[in-house]
Scaffold this motif. Structure first.
Motif, mmCIF file in Angstrom:
data_model
loop_
_atom_site.group_PDB
_atom_site.id
_atom_site.type_symbol
_atom_site.label_atom_id
_atom_site.label_comp_id
_atom_site.label_asym_id
_atom_site.label_seq_id
_atom_site.Cartn_x
_atom_site.Cartn_y
_atom_site.Cartn_z
ATOM 1 N N ARG A 234 -7.583 12.144 -3.519
ATOM 2 C CA ARG A 234 -6.518 11.916 -3.963
ATOM 3 C C ARG A 234 -5.190 12.511 -3.389
ATOM 4 N NH1 ARG A 234 -4.610 12.551 -10.012
ATOM 5 N NH2 ARG A 234 -4.095 14.550 -9.028
ATOM 6 N N TYR B 202 -6.446 3.893 2.396
ATOM 7 C CA TYR B 202 -6.309 4.502 1.119
ATOM 8 C C TYR B 202 -5.029 4.185 0.502
ATOM 9 C CZ TYR B 202 -10.160 7.418 2.754
ATOM 10 O OH TYR B 202 -11.371 7.649 3.241
ATOM 11 N N VAL B 203 -4.979 3.173 -0.565
ATOM 12 C CA VAL B 203 -4.028 2.796 -0.803
ATOM 13 C C VAL B 203 -3.030 3.499 -1.897
ATOM 14 C CG1 VAL B 203 -4.882 0.168 -0.710
ATOM 15 C CG2 VAL B 203 -5.229 1.489 -2.987
ATOM 16 N N ASP B 204 -3.612 4.521 -2.705
ATOM 17 C CA ASP B 204 -2.925 5.077 -3.582
ATOM 18 C C ASP B 204 -2.933 6.724 -3.499
ATOM 19 O OD1 ASP B 204 -5.510 5.092 -4.449
ATOM 20 O OD2 ASP B 204 -5.258 4.255 -6.303
ATOM 21 N N ARG B 205 -3.519 6.962 -2.131
ATOM 22 C CA ARG B 205 -3.363 8.620 -1.974
ATOM 23 C C ARG B 205 -1.966 9.077 -1.928
ATOM 24 N NH1 ARG B 205 -6.593 10.266 3.229
ATOM 25 N NH2 ARG B 205 -8.443 10.783 1.811
ATOM 26 N N TYR B 206 -1.978 10.336 -2.381
ATOM 27 C CA TYR B 206 -0.462 10.881 -2.373
ATOM 28 C C TYR B 206 0.131 11.002 -0.913
ATOM 29 C CZ TYR B 206 -1.346 12.078 -7.298
ATOM 30 O OH TYR B 206 -1.536 11.802 -8.527
ATOM 31 N N CYS B 207 1.340 11.166 -0.649
ATOM 32 C CA CYS B 207 1.840 11.040 0.683
ATOM 33 C C CYS B 207 2.113 12.543 1.140
ATOM 34 C CB CYS B 207 3.009 10.258 0.780
ATOM 35 S SG CYS B 207 4.523 10.762 -0.249
#
Lengths: 319, 405
Positions: free
Chosen positions: A186, A128-133
């Motif tokens: 997300r 998942y390239v833009d999932r919040y960390c």
């Protein structure tokens, strides 16, 4: 191993259900087809199920002299898991969220059961390239306990006492009837939609919950969805141009929303319904399209966009 | 079933129509010009039959529009799964399915000859042994049956893995309900729920791209190739085919797109293909130097802001200087921390924070950078093109929103 396979299909499922019954009338068969099938299944499936004089049916039901239908099969159709389904279950064991649903003993039992089943895919094969960390701590024992207590209350319509920390750091405690659990792909977070005794519809982040206590009070949820009061009063209206492929990108990005679209030459006008809680998030996502998207309505959202753009213009031009 | 049927043999064609109804919604009959108008009418009728409740119709100046309109956050089951439950079959397929399962429910081992003889007593028209054997083999492949050779005969028996036995606790049932609506083959979880008469009622999903399920066959083939270290032949938009070594599926939970990251041996470079437009690829042979390529890919993807694997020449690290009130606007700093991905965040002054993104393709970060419009004090590095376009964009937006009068 195919996903698009008739053994998972609606027709097979309906036939399986019908063969489970020992005796049925043709009306009952038609009712099952109407309830479980697609809109037009009655036109195609029913005549294949009911015995036909020209033997064009599937021969899976026989009709006695009284007109009652009986399956030609003896036992109820078994529900056998396919290799695809078992491998899917095996893959989910590698997902950190699995421990929210299973306690350690259940998890160990399932691991033993699937020991010989290869996973359908390896978890690291998908990124998942833009999932919040800052996702929720799924394996934290307190989080797991709170999640399970909330889920049990959702399922059994029980009022619970929740103590949680608000986004401003304030401790809040109250009695709530949890209605549903929402997961954000997300944010990688769970939230619970509740009806509060004092506060009405409330949304609480699972990770902010400190404790959950069962009051043993049962309460049937009202029919009206608790999310209706969160809905925007007026839809968002945007005009998106085809410059930089923005129209296509926008429609993909906002595919999760209920929307209506209209094409005019090189622009698409989109009306889109959103939750008021998400307005700021929506605004910054709209701004990310730059000048190839214009907010037409609601006027106050357009105004908020204008304020940010004016500030940005001044920052760049020393205004 | 002569003429129209609500069942289909090939999912690929239908996939395009369902996606267009769902994503675009503005298309009218004449826009579907790749196939005949008759094909459009049949596909539309099928979609109406499967997904009737989700369809909306609008009259536009261009004609009648058909759209699938769903708020993904407010549904407990992805309606597009229905499209997968529509595979056509022959009369023999369905007869054999239920009769073989019935006969074999005795738990005994049977040869195809024995089964064929028993079927002959039940069926008006009995399929020959060869047809029965093919169906048995098919079910062995699907994991519904097992087989073993004793002497010259092959014995078949039914798998004992019933859904009811596997789903033997509330926890497992809840897990299947939850995962049935998540990415990566939620459809398969849904098929288990359907089989056992259960349904998800309590779990809902935000930022949920339900349309991804239409790519599930492509995804499965791609992941199988990744797992086995095989190449894939992918068909490009221009109709040509390209052989690549698939490495990873890249899923964007913000833009709703999924990509296949792959290495092209002929061009010696890394590429990405959007899954939503990718026709079902063909799996090829074992790739001969996977470790070397995987190492190069790991280095490159660590510097990718999203899905771009293009190493832009002469690009410098992109530097964004942000204004945020440390006391009142801590949420901005939190946002930067959780969304920066491979960037480095520093406090560089009073109410000033600097984010440095050392990434292979700085252009890819610009969409995200623009979410901070109103706070960007300076934008440095990257490329000259990127910086000028950002300034032009702000100018154009200023004219659009702030100079109305």
């Amino acid at each position: 191993m195919k996903i698009f396979n008739e053994v998972y299909g609606t027709y097979y499922r309906i036939v399986s259900q019908i063969l489970t019954e020992h005796a049925m009338t043709d009306k009952e068969v038609r009712e099952i087809v109407a309830r479980e099938g697609f809109r037009d299944s009655g036109l195609f499936l029913t005549k294949k199920l009911l015995p036909q004089t020209d033997s064009s049916d599937w021969g899976l039901l026989t009709q006695d002299k009284a007109g009652i239908l009986h399956p030609v099969t003896v036992s109820e159709p078994p529900h056998i898991l396919t290799a695809l389904q078992k491998r899917w279950l095996r893959s989910k064991l590698d997902d950190p969220r699995i421990c929210l649903f299973l306690d350690d003993a259940e998890l160990a039992a399932l691991c033993r059961r699937v020991a010989d089943v290869p996973p359908l895919y390896r978890t690291n094969a998908v990124r998942y390239v833009d999932r919040y960390c800052d996702g929720d701590p799924f394996s934290d024992p307190d989080y797991r306990r709170n999640f399970r207590r909330v889920l049990a209350a959702v399922k059994e319509h029980r009022v619970i006492e929740i103590e949680f920390k608000s986004r401003y750091g304030k401790m809040i405690a109250g009695r709530y009837l949890p209605r549903r659990i929402e997961y954000s792909q997300r944010d990688d977070k769970f939230r619970v939609f509740c009806t509060g005794r004092k506060r009405g519809a409330t949304v609480i982040n699972l990770a902010r919950i400190c404790s959950v206590h069962d009051t043993r009070i049962h309460e049937e949820p009202s029919e009206e969805p608790d999310t209706e009061n969160l809905r925007c009063s007026e839809p968002l209206v945007v005009s998106v141009s085809s410059e930089r492929g923005a129209d296509e990108r926008f429609l993909m990005e906002f595919a999760a929303y209920e929307k209506r679209t209209e094409r005019e030459k090189d622009r698409v006008t989109v009306r889109l319904w959103y939750d008021k809680n998400d307005e700021t998030d929506l605004l910054i996502r709209l701004l990310s399209y730059g000048p190839v998207l214009e907010i037409l309505a609601p006027q106050d959202l357009r105004q908020k966009a204008a304020e940010r753009i004016r500030r940005q213009y001044e920052l760049l031009n020393g205004g | 079933m002569a003429g129209f049927s609500e069942l289909i043999k090939n999912f690929e064609k239908t996939r395009d129509y369902v996606r267009d109804f769902f994503i675009y919604g503005y298309k009218v009959r004449n826009d579907f010009d790749k196939k005949s108008a008759r094909t459009y009418d049949d596909e539309k009728r099928r979609v109406e039959s499967w997904l009737g409740n989700c369809l909306v119709y609008d009259d536009s100046v261009r004609g009648k529009q058909v759209a699938i309109s769903v708020d993904s956050g407010r549904i407990a089951e992805n309606p597009l799964y229905q499209a997968f439950y529509t595979r056509s079959f022959t009369d023999n397929d369905i007869r054999l399915h239920f009769l073989l399962l019935d006969i074999m429910s005795d738990g005994e081992e049977h040869t195809s000859r024995e089964l064929s003889d028993i079927l002959g007593e039940v069926l008006r028209v009995c399929p020959d042994e060869q047809t029965v054997r093919l169906k048995l083999r098919e079910y062995v492949d699907e994991g519904i049956m097992y087989c073993e050779k004793h002497g010259r005969s092959v014995y078949y028996w039914l798998s004992g893995d019933s859904a009811e036995e596997w789903l033997d606790s509330d926890g497992i049932c809840d897990a299947v309900k939850f995962f049935s609506e998540t990415q990566e083959f939620g459809l398969i979880g849904n098929s288990i729920l359907k089989m056992t008469g259960m349904k998800n009622e309590h779990f809902f999903f935000k930022h949920n791209y339900i349309v991804h399920t239409l790519e599930d066959e492509v995804l499965l083939t791609s992941l199988e190739a990744i797992n086995e270290g095989r190449t894939l032949a992918v068909k490009l938009k221009n109709g040509k085919s390209k052989t690549v070594f698939p490495l990873q599926v890249l899923s964007s939970v913000q833009t709703g797109r999924r990509f296949l990251a792959a290495y092209s041996p002929v061009e010696d470079r890394f590429l990405t293909f959007t899954l939503d437009y990718l026709p079902l690829p063909k799996v090829g042979g074992i790739f001969d130097r996977p470790d070397d390529i995987a190492e190069r890919y790991a280095k490159l993807s660590a510097r990718s802001f999203g899905v771009s694997l293009a190493e832009v020449k002469n690009a410098e690290p992109l530097v964004m200087v942000i204004h945020a009130d440390e006391e009142k606007e801590n949420y901005i700093i939190e946002r930067l921390k959780r969304e920066k991905r491979c960037g480095k965040l520093e406090k560089t002054g009073e109410n000033e924070f600097t984010l440095t993104l050392d990434i292979c393709d700085p252009k890819e970060a610009m969409k995200w950078v623009k979410t901070f419009i109103g706070r960007i004090k300076r934008l440095e590095g990257g490329t000259e093109d990127i910086r000028s376009r950002f300034n032009e964009d702000v100018e154009r937006m200023y004219r659009m929103y702030c100079q109305e009068d």
